[in-house]
Design an enzyme around this catalytic site. Structure first.
Site, short mmCIF file in Angstrom:
data_model
loop_
_atom_site.label_atom_id
_atom_site.label_comp_id
_atom_site.label_asym_id
_atom_site.label_seq_id
_atom_site.Cartn_x
_atom_site.Cartn_y
_atom_site.Cartn_z
N GLU A 69 4.56 -5.88 1.68
CA GLU A 69 4.30 -6.31 0.31
C GLU A 69 4.10 -5.14 -0.65
O GLU A 69 3.01 -4.93 -1.17
CB GLU A 69 3.05 -7.19 0.28
CG GLU A 69 3.10 -8.31 1.28
CD GLU A 69 1.78 -9.05 1.42
OE1 GLU A 69 1.82 -10.24 1.78
OE2 GLU A 69 0.72 -8.45 1.16
N PRO A 70 5.15 -4.33 -0.89
CA PRO A 70 4.98 -3.22 -1.83
C PRO A 70 4.75 -3.73 -3.25
O PRO A 70 5.43 -4.65 -3.69
CB PRO A 70 6.31 -2.47 -1.73
CG PRO A 70 7.29 -3.51 -1.28
CD PRO A 70 6.52 -4.44 -0.39
N TYR A 81 -0.24 -2.03 -12.48
CA TYR A 81 -1.65 -2.26 -12.80
C TYR A 81 -2.04 -1.75 -14.18
O TYR A 81 -3.16 -1.29 -14.38
CB TYR A 81 -2.56 -1.66 -11.70
CG TYR A 81 -2.19 -2.17 -10.32
CD1 TYR A 81 -2.40 -3.49 -9.97
CD2 TYR A 81 -1.60 -1.33 -9.38
CE1 TYR A 81 -2.02 -3.97 -8.72
CE2 TYR A 81 -1.22 -1.80 -8.13
CZ TYR A 81 -1.43 -3.12 -7.80
OH TYR A 81 -1.06 -3.59 -6.58
N TYR A 132 -11.48 3.19 -12.37
CA TYR A 132 -11.66 4.02 -11.18
C TYR A 132 -11.32 5.49 -11.37
O TYR A 132 -10.99 6.18 -10.41
CB TYR A 132 -10.95 3.47 -9.93
CG TYR A 132 -9.97 2.34 -10.05
CD1 TYR A 132 -10.34 1.07 -9.57
CD2 TYR A 132 -8.70 2.50 -10.57
CE1 TYR A 132 -9.45 0.00 -9.62
CE2 TYR A 132 -7.80 1.44 -10.62
CZ TYR A 132 -8.19 0.19 -10.14
OH TYR A 132 -7.31 -0.85 -10.19
N GLY A 169 0.78 -1.23 0.00
CA GLY A 169 0.00 0.00 0.00
C GLY A 169 0.81 1.28 0.00
O GLY A 169 0.23 2.37 0.07
N ARG A 184 -7.23 1.81 -16.06
CA ARG A 184 -7.42 2.40 -14.73
C ARG A 184 -8.32 3.64 -14.73
O ARG A 184 -9.00 3.90 -13.75
CB ARG A 184 -6.06 2.70 -14.07
CG ARG A 184 -5.31 1.40 -13.73
CD ARG A 184 -4.03 1.63 -12.92
NE ARG A 184 -4.31 2.03 -11.57
CZ ARG A 184 -4.16 3.26 -11.11
NH1 ARG A 184 -3.71 4.22 -11.90
NH2 ARG A 184 -4.45 3.55 -9.86
N CYS A 189 -14.19 0.65 -28.96
CA CYS A 189 -15.55 1.12 -29.22
C CYS A 189 -16.33 1.30 -27.93
O CYS A 189 -17.28 0.57 -27.66
CB CYS A 189 -16.25 0.15 -30.15
SG CYS A 189 -15.41 0.03 -31.72
N GLU A 190 -15.90 2.25 -27.13
CA GLU A 190 -16.51 2.60 -25.84
C GLU A 190 -16.24 4.07 -25.64
O GLU A 190 -15.06 4.46 -25.67
CB GLU A 190 -15.78 1.90 -24.68
CG GLU A 190 -15.87 0.42 -24.60
CD GLU A 190 -17.13 -0.05 -23.92
OE1 GLU A 190 -17.75 0.74 -23.17
OE2 GLU A 190 -17.51 -1.21 -24.16
N ARG A 245 2.76 -1.36 -6.19
CA ARG A 245 2.84 -0.19 -7.09
C ARG A 245 4.06 0.67 -6.79
O ARG A 245 4.64 1.25 -7.71
CB ARG A 245 1.55 0.63 -7.03
CG ARG A 245 1.42 1.58 -5.87
CD ARG A 245 0.08 2.32 -5.89
NE ARG A 245 -1.01 1.38 -5.69
CZ ARG A 245 -2.13 1.35 -6.41
NH1 ARG A 245 -2.32 2.21 -7.38
NH2 ARG A 245 -3.07 0.48 -6.14
#
Ligand SMILES: *Cc1c(COP(=O)(O)O)cnc(C)c1O
Length: 432
Positions: free
Chosen positions: A291-292, A391, A335, A249, A331, A362-363, A294
């Site tokens: 647990e890094p 990610y 989000y 995190g 991403r 096509c979005e 990103r």
């Protein structure tokens, strides 16, 4: 342009990543292209390894959360820089093993592991399996018995901490799909159950409070909640944990307006606090794992695209259409993640045009971002989107049958491919 020491403008006025000219990389490997500054990734890995060796109790070490970016090269670099690896699926496990990772350095996670994946992990000899609850503890125990081994496990618990309000919250944040809640008393009961198992051997506990933690406060609070939980377990059962995994995190600055997290300072404060807590409790300090994910790879990554066309809607937006998009970076669509970018051809010029970076799917929601200041982009320009190392590749898809881009690693100013480009033939490989 994003201020980062490895992002420079060379004599030709082009963006350089780790000393390599972005336009040369794009010409050599094509676009879209993920570029990863290998020197920066390795330095970040070394920072975590050194920080945990220096400030944390004996035996502590970082595990790279491979879900952030998983391929054989990354798994190999982690091992070379002294990190273990978190894997969450049979696929990540297979990648780590294929990269030559020491099975003992692997920690196998997941909230819904299949029996097949657990069996593979046990057969591979992974150092730790994190059980997500009592059912899984019993399943791991049974499968380890069948395999004739004693498998070390951690029990995942939810401490009830909101890393963003930096508060202990008894409800809400424990109402999640991961782990067994401490505040409800279920974690203690699960620990008692674990201690009765023969083939699943409880080594300790695991928790993870979330992502984008910018200061040590939430980690220190997590350490406090976990230390008092360990103490409670010891008083009730006599069991002393040998391992405490505090999850990942550590934050990353995605745009120029985000603060730069002081990773070293966070490690120092968290490590010192842990040592004080356990000393104060008279509890033999467990080996700490963190647990890094990103924070190891995100800002070492840049994605290069070629502008296919530019369209301005009077009174509306300027759309810059790219040869990639949500297929290589979902991403924003997922989000609303924020990015900054530059035109690699004219990186030193003023970013005087606010644009919408649009993907090729096509979005209408297939965007990399809106209101991104750029150097008046033109068709044929190379656009660099920053901080895409985490990610992105690991979340990429083949929507619209778009092949996934390759990854070029830059070391000492020179690029080389560590993942090749998918071809349209790869896409029909599974079609019968
Ligand atoms: C996602 C995750 C991580 C890594 O999180 P980052 O924000 O990428 O550091 C580590 N541990 C667990 C259990 C996770 O779910």
């Amino acid at each position: 342009m994003l201020k980062q020491s490895n992002l420079t403008v060379n004599a030709a006025g082009h963006l350089a990543i780790g000393g390599a000219d972005a336009l040369d990389l794009a010409a050599q490997y094509g676009t879209p292209l993920y570029v990863l500054d290998e020197d920066m990734v390795r330095a970040r890995m070394a920072l975590f390894a050194a920080g945990m060796a220096r400030w944390f109790p004996a035996g502590s070490r970082p595990l790279y959360a491979s879900k952030a970016l998983c391929c054989k090269a990354l798994c190999a670099w982690a091992g070379e820089e002294g990190l273990g690896l978190d894997v969450v699926s049979a696929g990540e496990l297979h990648t780590a093993l294929a990269a030559g990772a020491d099975p003992e350095s692997l920690c196998f996670h997941g909230n819904a592991k299949t029996a097949d994946a657990i069996r593979r992990a046990i057969d591979a000899g992974v150092g730790l399996i994190v059980a997500d609850g009592t059912e899984e503890l019993e399943r791991i125990d049974r499968l380890a018995r069948q395999a004739g081994v004693r498998q070390k496990v951690l029990l995942r618990v939810t401490p009830g901490i909101d890393p963003h309000t930096f508060k202990a919250v008894n409800t809400g944040v424990v109402d999640v799909k991961f782990g067994v809640p401490i505040p409800t008393g279920q974690a203690l009961e699960a620990a008692k159950l674990a201690l009765g198992l023969e083939n699943a051997v409880l080594e300790g506990f695991h928790c993870h409070i979330g992502s984008q933690v910018f200061r040590s406060g939430p980690f220190r609070m997590e350490a406090e909640v976990m230390a008092s939980f360990l103490d409670q377990v010891r008083r009730q059962t006599g069991y002393t944990a040998r391992v405490l995994d505090l999850g990942g995190g550590f934050a990353v600055a995605y745009t120029p307006s985000d603060p730069q997290p002081d990773l070293e300072g966070m490690l120092r404060d968290t490590g010192r606090h842990l040592t004080e807590l356990f000393t104060g409790m008279g509890y033999p300090a467990p080996a700490i794992l963190m647990e890094p994910g990103r924070s190891i790879v995100a800002d070492a990554g840049v994605t290069l695209y070629t502008v296919q066309n530019v369209k301005s809607v009077p009174g509306g937006s300027t759309y810059v259409a790219l040869d990639g998009g949500m297929t290589d970076n979902p991403r924003y669509a997922l989000y609303g993640a924020k990015y900054s970018a530059a035109v690699a051809d004219r990186a030193a010029m003023p970013e005087d045009t606010a644009v919408t970076l649009a993907g090729c799917c096509c979005e209408s929601g297939d965007l990399i971002g809106e209101n991104i200041p750029l150097q008046a982009p033109r068709t044929g320009d190379t656009v660099a989107v920053f901080v895409t190392g985490a990610y992105n590749y690991s979340m990429a898809s083949n929507y619209n049958r778009v092949p996934r881009p390759p990854i070029a690693a830059v070391r000492g100013g020179t690029g080389r491919l560590i993942v090749r480009r998918e071809t349209v033939d790869d896409l029909i490989m599974y079609d019968l």
